[in-house]
Design a protein around this motif. Sequence first.
Motif, mmCIF file in Angstrom:
data_model
loop_
_atom_site.group_PDB
_atom_site.id
_atom_site.type_symbol
_atom_site.label_atom_id
_atom_site.label_comp_id
_atom_site.label_asym_id
_atom_site.label_seq_id
_atom_site.Cartn_x
_atom_site.Cartn_y
_atom_site.Cartn_z
ATOM 1 N N GLY A 27 0.854 -1.197 0.000
ATOM 2 C CA GLY A 27 0.000 0.000 0.000
ATOM 3 C C GLY A 27 0.883 1.237 0.000
ATOM 4 O O GLY A 27 0.464 2.305 0.459
ATOM 5 N N ASP A 28 2.098 1.093 -0.529
ATOM 6 C CA ASP A 28 3.099 2.161 -0.491
ATOM 7 C C ASP A 28 2.888 3.109 -1.671
ATOM 8 O O ASP A 28 3.586 3.050 -2.688
ATOM 9 C CB ASP A 28 4.510 1.537 -0.546
ATOM 10 N N GLY A 29 1.892 3.974 -1.492
ATOM 11 C CA GLY A 29 1.587 4.900 -2.594
ATOM 12 C C GLY A 29 0.557 5.916 -2.151
ATOM 13 O O GLY A 29 0.039 5.851 -1.029
ATOM 14 N N ILE A 30 0.251 6.844 -3.033
ATOM 15 C CA ILE A 30 -0.700 7.929 -2.749
ATOM 16 C C ILE A 30 -1.713 8.013 -3.885
ATOM 17 O O ILE A 30 -1.470 7.485 -4.970
ATOM 18 C CB ILE A 30 0.040 9.285 -2.604
ATOM 19 N N TYR A 31 -2.819 8.691 -3.647
ATOM 20 C CA TYR A 31 -3.835 8.796 -4.719
ATOM 21 C C TYR A 31 -4.610 10.085 -4.597
ATOM 22 O O TYR A 31 -4.528 10.774 -3.572
ATOM 23 C CB TYR A 31 -4.772 7.583 -4.686
ATOM 24 N N GLU A 32 -5.344 10.420 -5.637
ATOM 25 C CA GLU A 32 -6.305 11.524 -5.630
ATOM 26 C C GLU A 32 -7.501 11.109 -6.477
ATOM 27 O O GLU A 32 -7.369 10.317 -7.408
ATOM 28 C CB GLU A 32 -5.693 12.805 -6.210
ATOM 29 N N ALA A 33 -8.663 11.638 -6.101
ATOM 30 C CA ALA A 33 -9.888 11.410 -6.890
ATOM 31 C C ALA A 33 -10.536 12.768 -7.079
ATOM 32 O O ALA A 33 -10.774 13.480 -6.088
ATOM 33 C CB ALA A 33 -10.825 10.466 -6.149
ATOM 34 N N LEU A 34 -10.737 13.160 -8.337
ATOM 35 C CA LEU A 34 -11.287 14.492 -8.624
ATOM 36 C C LEU A 34 -12.614 14.360 -9.357
ATOM 37 O O LEU A 34 -12.825 13.405 -10.104
ATOM 38 C CB LEU A 34 -10.339 15.293 -9.531
ATOM 39 N N ARG A 35 -13.466 15.381 -9.188
ATOM 40 C CA ARG A 35 -14.747 15.415 -9.889
ATOM 41 C C ARG A 35 -14.568 16.182 -11.190
ATOM 42 O O ARG A 35 -13.823 17.183 -11.227
ATOM 43 C CB ARG A 35 -15.778 16.111 -8.995
ATOM 44 N N VAL A 36 -15.216 15.698 -12.238
ATOM 45 C CA VAL A 36 -15.137 16.356 -13.548
ATOM 46 C C VAL A 36 -16.533 16.836 -13.927
ATOM 47 O O VAL A 36 -17.498 16.061 -13.875
ATOM 48 C CB VAL A 36 -14.612 15.369 -14.609
ATOM 49 N N TYR A 37 -16.643 18.128 -14.226
ATOM 50 C CA TYR A 37 -17.916 18.683 -14.720
ATOM 51 C C TYR A 37 -17.632 19.296 -16.082
ATOM 52 O O TYR A 37 -16.637 20.027 -16.222
ATOM 53 C CB TYR A 37 -18.408 19.818 -13.796
ATOM 54 N N ASN A 38 -18.448 18.998 -17.063
ATOM 55 C CA ASN A 38 -18.289 19.627 -18.363
ATOM 56 C C ASN A 38 -16.862 19.437 -18.887
ATOM 57 O O ASN A 38 -16.271 20.353 -19.472
ATOM 58 C CB ASN A 38 -18.570 21.149 -18.186
ATOM 59 N N GLY A 39 -16.279 18.280 -18.580
ATOM 60 C CA GLY A 39 -14.928 17.948 -19.067
ATOM 61 C C GLY A 39 -13.806 18.628 -18.307
ATOM 62 O O GLY A 39 -12.637 18.478 -18.645
ATOM 63 N N LYS A 40 -14.136 19.374 -17.227
ATOM 64 C CA LYS A 40 -13.095 20.117 -16.490
ATOM 65 C C LYS A 40 -12.985 19.582 -15.054
ATOM 66 O O LYS A 40 -14.004 19.287 -14.426
ATOM 67 C CB LYS A 40 -13.465 21.610 -16.425
ATOM 68 N N MET A 41 -11.761 19.519 -14.545
ATOM 69 C CA MET A 41 -11.538 19.003 -13.186
ATOM 70 C C MET A 41 -11.823 20.096 -12.164
ATOM 71 O O MET A 41 -11.239 21.183 -12.223
ATOM 72 C CB MET A 41 -10.096 18.502 -13.060
ATOM 73 N N PHE A 42 -12.688 19.800 -11.202
ATOM 74 C CA PHE A 42 -13.131 20.753 -10.176
ATOM 75 C C PHE A 42 -12.117 20.793 -9.033
ATOM 76 O O PHE A 42 -11.664 19.760 -8.556
ATOM 77 C CB PHE A 42 -14.514 20.293 -9.668
ATOM 78 N N LEU A 43 -11.761 22.025 -8.614
ATOM 79 C CA LEU A 43 -10.827 22.259 -7.491
ATOM 80 C C LEU A 43 -9.480 21.573 -7.740
ATOM 81 O O LEU A 43 -8.842 21.045 -6.830
ATOM 82 C CB LEU A 43 -11.465 21.777 -6.176
ATOM 83 N N LEU A 44 -9.032 21.619 -8.989
ATOM 84 C CA LEU A 44 -7.789 20.942 -9.403
ATOM 85 C C LEU A 44 -6.581 21.380 -8.572
ATOM 86 O O LEU A 44 -5.824 20.536 -8.070
ATOM 87 C CB LEU A 44 -7.533 21.216 -10.887
ATOM 88 N N ASP A 45 -6.424 22.689 -8.383
ATOM 89 C CA ASP A 45 -5.237 23.178 -7.678
ATOM 90 C C ASP A 45 -5.142 22.629 -6.253
ATOM 91 O O ASP A 45 -4.072 22.234 -5.791
ATOM 92 C CB ASP A 45 -5.219 24.716 -7.635
ATOM 93 N N LEU A 46 -6.313 22.602 -5.563
ATOM 94 C CA LEU A 46 -6.295 22.093 -4.184
ATOM 95 C C LEU A 46 -5.881 20.607 -4.170
ATOM 96 O O LEU A 46 -5.114 20.163 -3.321
ATOM 97 C CB LEU A 46 -7.675 22.273 -3.541
ATOM 98 N N HIS A 47 -6.384 19.861 -5.155
ATOM 99 C CA HIS A 47 -6.019 18.433 -5.229
ATOM 100 C C HIS A 47 -4.522 18.262 -5.515
ATOM 101 O O HIS A 47 -3.856 17.419 -4.900
ATOM 102 C CB HIS A 47 -6.828 17.731 -6.338
ATOM 103 N N MET A 48 -3.993 19.113 -6.400
ATOM 104 C CA MET A 48 -2.569 18.965 -6.758
ATOM 105 C C MET A 48 -1.677 19.361 -5.572
ATOM 106 O O MET A 48 -0.635 18.742 -5.330
ATOM 107 C CB MET A 48 -2.239 19.826 -7.984
ATOM 108 N N LYS A 49 -2.118 20.377 -4.827
ATOM 109 C CA LYS A 49 -1.340 20.780 -3.644
ATOM 110 C C LYS A 49 -1.312 19.638 -2.621
ATOM 111 O O LYS A 49 -0.278 19.314 -2.030
ATOM 112 C CB LYS A 49 -1.965 22.034 -3.006
ATOM 113 N N ARG A 50 -2.473 19.003 -2.429
ATOM 114 C CA ARG A 50 -2.518 17.894 -1.463
ATOM 115 C C ARG A 50 -1.675 16.723 -1.958
ATOM 116 O O ARG A 50 -0.969 16.069 -1.190
ATOM 117 C CB ARG A 50 -3.950 17.446 -1.191
ATOM 118 N N LEU A 51 -1.706 16.460 -3.276
ATOM 119 C CA LEU A 51 -0.890 15.364 -3.827
ATOM 120 C C LEU A 51 0.582 15.621 -3.534
ATOM 121 O O LEU A 51 1.308 14.732 -3.079
ATOM 122 C CB LEU A 51 -1.107 15.249 -5.342
#
Length: 282
Positions: A27-51
């Motif tokens: 389980g030596d890894g990390i992940y993110e799950a993002l929501r896509v609306y109208n083909g665009k990733m929602f709150l992308l920057d916050l997810h990338m900062k957390r990653l």
Amino acid sequence: SVILYNDTFLTREQGKVDMEDRGYQFGDGIYEALRVYNGKMFLLDLHMKRLARSARELRLTLPYDTDHLAENLDKLIKENKMENGYVYFQITRGAIERKHRFPEKPISCVLTGSVEETTQDEDLHAEGIKASLVDDIRWLRCDIKTLNLLGNVLANQDAFEKGADEAILHRDGVVTEGSTCNVFIVKDGTLITHPANHFILNGITRIFVLELANRLGIPVEERTYTTEELLNADEAFITSTGVRVTPVVQIDDHLVRDGKPGQITTRLLDAFNQDVDQFIAE
Ligand SMILES: Cc1ncc(COP(=O)(O)O)c(CN[C@@H]2CONC2=O)c1O
């Protein structure tokens, strides 16, 4: 369907992981799950900062920078012609013969990503869900979004077997979060949620809802609260990329107040929906 594998795009069938991949073995890894609306990733920057934070905390070197990752995820969405749904990706430390300690020489990490279309009616849970209280037996770095989800899995299964939709976790009577979400209560007009420390994942939706509350002038307390306070709350709801803001109307055999979504919960959900509509229209 098309998947992302490191820096290339493959068919789902071609997506294979080595049997000695450390994500698979530890389980030596990390992940993110993002929501896509109208083909665009929602709150992308916050997810990338957390990653980037997750990678730092696990001492994982990302295969390429988050701008390039965002480009690849965008391409993954387009290759799959997906308008509405989720994009999931994970990064493991890579494949090497099985030893607990980190590999002596750096090995290439393994990034895999996929999309999942959703047709679900957004307000599927508008009427509220039932949750079950489950002991939080997880480790003490829940703030890192790792692939180490067995504690979450067992809690989620436990709740499911009790006929609930989600598990609300607690450590010796102090509510932490859900098995796949954060948990908020409302008491006498004040929004209360567990502080963002190592006992919970600092959810992107949690951050967004706190910002919405500030915007709406709803008083907020980020503090620990007990299962007693949860059961005696005026309102309760959960937040995550998957469930947005979903009222909790029952906890085991106990109704949360009158068993209907609360007024502040509904105000937050409406404000959330308006922001999403604005994001979609951009
Ligand atoms: C343990 C836990 N807490 C809180 C959250 C909420 O975080 P976000 O608001 O950033 O989504 C998640 C999300 N889990 C992801 C969300 O979708 N699927 C998952 O496993 C989670 O797994």
